[in-house]
Design an enzyme around this catalytic site. Sequence first.
Site, mmCIF file in Angstrom:
data_model
loop_
_atom_site.group_PDB
_atom_site.id
_atom_site.type_symbol
_atom_site.label_atom_id
_atom_site.label_comp_id
_atom_site.label_asym_id
_atom_site.label_seq_id
_atom_site.Cartn_x
_atom_site.Cartn_y
_atom_site.Cartn_z
ATOM 1 N N GLU A 167 0.824 -1.220 0.000
ATOM 2 C CA GLU A 167 0.000 0.000 0.000
ATOM 3 C C GLU A 167 0.856 1.268 0.000
ATOM 4 O O GLU A 167 0.787 2.096 0.929
ATOM 5 C CB GLU A 167 -0.966 0.005 1.183
ATOM 6 C CG GLU A 167 -1.995 -1.095 1.090
ATOM 7 C CD GLU A 167 -3.109 -0.958 2.129
ATOM 8 O OE1 GLU A 167 -2.918 -0.261 3.133
ATOM 9 O OE2 GLU A 167 -4.178 -1.555 1.909
ATOM 10 N N GLU A 192 -6.381 -8.065 -0.445
ATOM 11 C CA GLU A 192 -6.791 -8.061 0.968
ATOM 12 C C GLU A 192 -8.261 -7.720 1.084
ATOM 13 O O GLU A 192 -8.750 -6.819 0.377
ATOM 14 C CB GLU A 192 -6.046 -6.962 1.750
ATOM 15 C CG GLU A 192 -4.585 -7.161 1.948
ATOM 16 C CD GLU A 192 -3.982 -5.987 2.735
ATOM 17 O OE1 GLU A 192 -4.737 -5.261 3.423
ATOM 18 O OE2 GLU A 192 -2.769 -5.797 2.627
HETATM 19 C C1 GAL Z 1 -4.279 -2.694 4.956
HETATM 20 C C2 GAL Z 1 -2.823 -3.155 5.133
HETATM 21 C C3 GAL Z 1 -2.735 -4.419 5.951
HETATM 22 C C4 GAL Z 1 -3.606 -4.334 7.174
HETATM 23 C C5 GAL Z 1 -5.026 -4.028 6.747
HETATM 24 C C6 GAL Z 1 -6.008 -3.948 7.890
HETATM 25 O O1 GAL Z 1 -4.345 -1.336 4.709
HETATM 26 O O2 GAL Z 1 -2.218 -3.370 3.896
HETATM 27 O O3 GAL Z 1 -1.386 -4.649 6.314
HETATM 28 O O4 GAL Z 1 -3.125 -3.342 8.016
HETATM 29 O O5 GAL Z 1 -5.044 -2.795 6.087
HETATM 30 O O6 GAL Z 1 -7.295 -3.681 7.425
#
Ligand code: GAL
Length: 673
Positions: free
Chosen positions: A152, A312
């Site tokens: 990110e 994710e």
């Molecule tokens: C994203 C990040 C992850 C984790 C996740 C939690 O922004 O890439 O490492 O922190 O959020 O929702």
Amino acid sequence: MKNILDTRLWHGGDYNPEQWLDVPEVLEEDIRLMKQANINCVSLGIFSWAEYEPKEGEFYFEWLDKIINRLYENKIYTILATPTGALPIWMQVKYPEVRQMQANRIRNLPGNRHNFCYSSPIMREKMRIINEQVAKHYKDHPAIIAWHISNEYGNNGNDSSCHCPECQKAFRSWLKNKYGTIEALNAAWWTKFWSHTYQDWEMIESPAPHGESMLHGLKIDWKRFVSDNIQDFCKEEIKVIRKYSELPTTTNLMGFFGNIDYFKLQDKIDFVSVDAYPSWHEEKEEINVAVETAAIYSLTRSLKRKPFLLMENTPTVTNWKKNNITKRKGMHQLSAMQAIAHGSNSIQYFQWRQSRGSYEKFHGAVIEHQGGEKSRSFKEVQSVGACLKDISDLIVHTCNKSEVAIVFDWENWWALDEAAALKEDKEYVETVLMHFKYFWEKGINIDFIDMDSQYMKDYKLIIAPVNYMYRGDYIEKVREYVHNGGNYVTTYWSGIVDSHDLCYLNERPLEDILGFHVDEINLLSNHQKVTFNYKGKQYLVRSLCELLSEVTANTLGWFENDCYEGYPAITQNQYGTGSCYYFAVQPEYEFLYDFYEDLLNKLGLRCDISHQLPKGVTVALREDLGEKYYFIQNFNDYKVQVALDKPIKKMPSHTLVSDSLNLEKYETVIVTI
Ligand code: GAL
């Protein structure tokens, strides 16, 4: 040879086994559970720098070798990250210059993540060393299927930028490269205003709350520079990997993220991936969240016009929002299928196992603190895994196509947000989503393009909301597109400035093909109610009205009151063999719905499944060489019946359904005709 990434739908997620090295049973338990949940890949090493290099120059990979090997023995592949998302504390202490300096020129203390300086020579050197070590060590490992570059980029909670002396230097050389002479820069930034003329490049400082905060040219160029600088860092990371490995690279994006121009970033990586955390259940009805999420996936897919990976999402709940509401039963399946429906070839989680301590210990995970397979979270993930396995062969080679595109342009966004006029919140993304919503409700795929797009001619309809800044060869492309038969919808507050953010004088570009001249744009106060009439129906103006003159276009809608009475509000103009539509008004959604209903009828654009989808139900189509798979999704928490325009076959069961299709609460059905 076909890349392994394109051979199946992936199911997995971020896995942080370095947190459990002193409890070796955890890995075996994780593998047992991953197999039960049909997990076929994990992302490793995202935040492992301190484990790889606990002391400067000392590298250890044995701990990860064991893990990758054990996973692979169990047919679980690895997407391996470069670990730059979080820096080891020793590095931040020894080399303060790797830490970002805020706009107020205060250097951050060690800590947090995503907050390193993208210009720092030491940071870049340390990145090269660690990436080289990782790439060299894992280059031939058969378990590795892709490189996950950093994490990110830019997500450090502010404007992503570092204002340290190295960044000032890099910014000045970026400007020199762009403008050539200081005179050209002064002209582009209109610096005679408030005596801001620069005599020397060294006089230029990045925007600051206690310094320059009003020079629009500077502020927009700073945003461009920050975006370019991050991309350059990404390119450098990949360059190191490429010395050892030809595997595809990606970096996880964040949808409508304001600080990086993703249309530009996409060509630095081989495939696109995204993280998405929709706020389901926050509103009584899910429609707005579903629309926004569908738009995020459509934007992500549009960047390379190819399937992407959902890198994710949470199986249950986040922990960083103001209110973190858990997905109700069935929502995870619906939300996962929504990503697939709009072009994702994976469902990956943050995170596989909940960490025991620190900031994310209460973030949702497949395996929660209580452990085991009994949790609802595990069961819901397991059922998504089973479904992905079932549909993988059918879907993996397909992608969404679209005959409609929305122009969404990062530089336009930046310029619009900076403009000190009308109202503070220019609602750019909200406006884009409002247009997108109609197509979502009607089950019609829609792409996004930016002003650099070379693909305009592929679309029957292009919608360009609030194109405040015209840049590059956009004007000529629009002209050619419409001349050759395209349908172009654009709105108020468009064509105001050129790429230097300098206002066009006299006639604005494209006014000739739109068929009028814009005299004024005005903001209404809360108590000023202005209406307009389109096809006999009255609509309320949201907050902006324009006054047009010298109108040669056809008027489709008129203002009804105030000083606007009798002026055109909605116009249509023929140009070449195409048509331009214009809204001299900021409308509410009700008007957009009725307008697009008419236009799409005229253009013969419609969803093949049903022209009367119930509220909260949508359709997305993935196809390949004549094979078409429609994902019909019910975002309501109640059953609905969809009246079918033609008989369908449910897939993969091949069950025939004619007349009407029953959808349970939150159900997704994949069909073909
Ligand atoms: C994203 C990040 C992850 C984790 C996740 C939690 O922004 O890439 O490492 O922190 O959020 O929702």
